[in-house]
Design an enzyme around this catalytic site. Sequence first.
Site, short mmCIF file in Angstrom:
data_model
loop_
_atom_site.label_atom_id
_atom_site.label_comp_id
_atom_site.label_asym_id
_atom_site.label_seq_id
_atom_site.Cartn_x
_atom_site.Cartn_y
_atom_site.Cartn_z
CE LYS A 1 -0.27 5.37 -0.95
NZ LYS A 1 0.55 4.77 -2.05
N PRO B 1 0.78 -1.24 0.00
CG PRO B 1 -0.84 -1.54 1.64
CD PRO B 1 0.45 -2.10 1.15
CB THR C 1 2.16 4.37 -5.34
OG1 THR C 1 1.55 3.84 -6.52
CG2 THR C 1 2.38 5.87 -5.54
CE LYS D 1 1.30 4.47 -9.36
NZ LYS D 1 0.15 4.08 -10.17
#
Length: 299
Positions: free
Chosen positions: A236, A62, A92, A167
């Site tokens: 996030k 996560p 990520t 990303k």
Amino acid sequence: MRIGFAGLGNMGGRMSACIVRADREVLGYDLRPDNIVAAGAKAAGSVGEVTDGSDILLLSLPDSRAVEAVVLGDDGVLAHARPGQIVVDLSTAAPDSTTRIHRLLAERGAAYLDAGISGGAAAAEKGTLTLMVGGEPDVLDRARPVLELFSANIFHCGPSGAGHTVKLLNNFLNAVALSATAEVMVAGKKAGLDLETVLAVLNASSGVNFATLNRFPKIIHGDYLRGGLTNTLMLKDVNLYVELVARLGVVSPNSAGPLASFGLARALGYADEISNTVVDAIGDLSGGVRLHTKEEPAA
């Protein structure tokens, strides 16, 4: 190469399944044993076991905190890493954390690639993801035959951390497009417009984006394309982007929109729902608007 996979949730499970469909065995580890079964992997009992049993170890977790726990924790990847082994982080994550892990694994002779992914659950299911990779080019060349089992496009973006940096840039634009389009579609609904027509106009005009092309044609009929990035994870990612550009000295006036939108979605109970439900959060505060006309729950 023996393939290991740690983190077999929404995205990792789909990538693992692609590898298995290519007649390659996957040794998998996940906190939920049912995820391992669904991914078609052979179960490992610990992070150490999956590291020992793989020549290339894929991670899909996560956030950086989870990555660091798996890599740096007791009986973690670092404790079991060996010369010649490749670890590919498909999460990520924060680029500064990535470069630190890269350095620590290199001291043990192991290689680390950061490989941000794009395309969502649908592309992961079909094996057509886009990968943005940071790390040594020769390591990517060695890993490429495995990565190609679940991706259609692989870009080498630069040294360690570059993949996760690209990303974050991509995910920020995705968040802007999704949250802004959600607001526009709620406005269109309240204006009494036909949403099929609105989308057709947008997609033939300068407002076209990934959300208008790929998300909202389904959402207006009540299909939220569940299985992808949640509102919590989207928030996030936007926060990671804001931290990144702050370190780079880049002003970010455009981050306010997605921060507010996905923060709103979390506050209204959509935290663990796919980020497409941000449109319902905006709709909730706009008079209880739903884009679809069917009598069905939105979340």
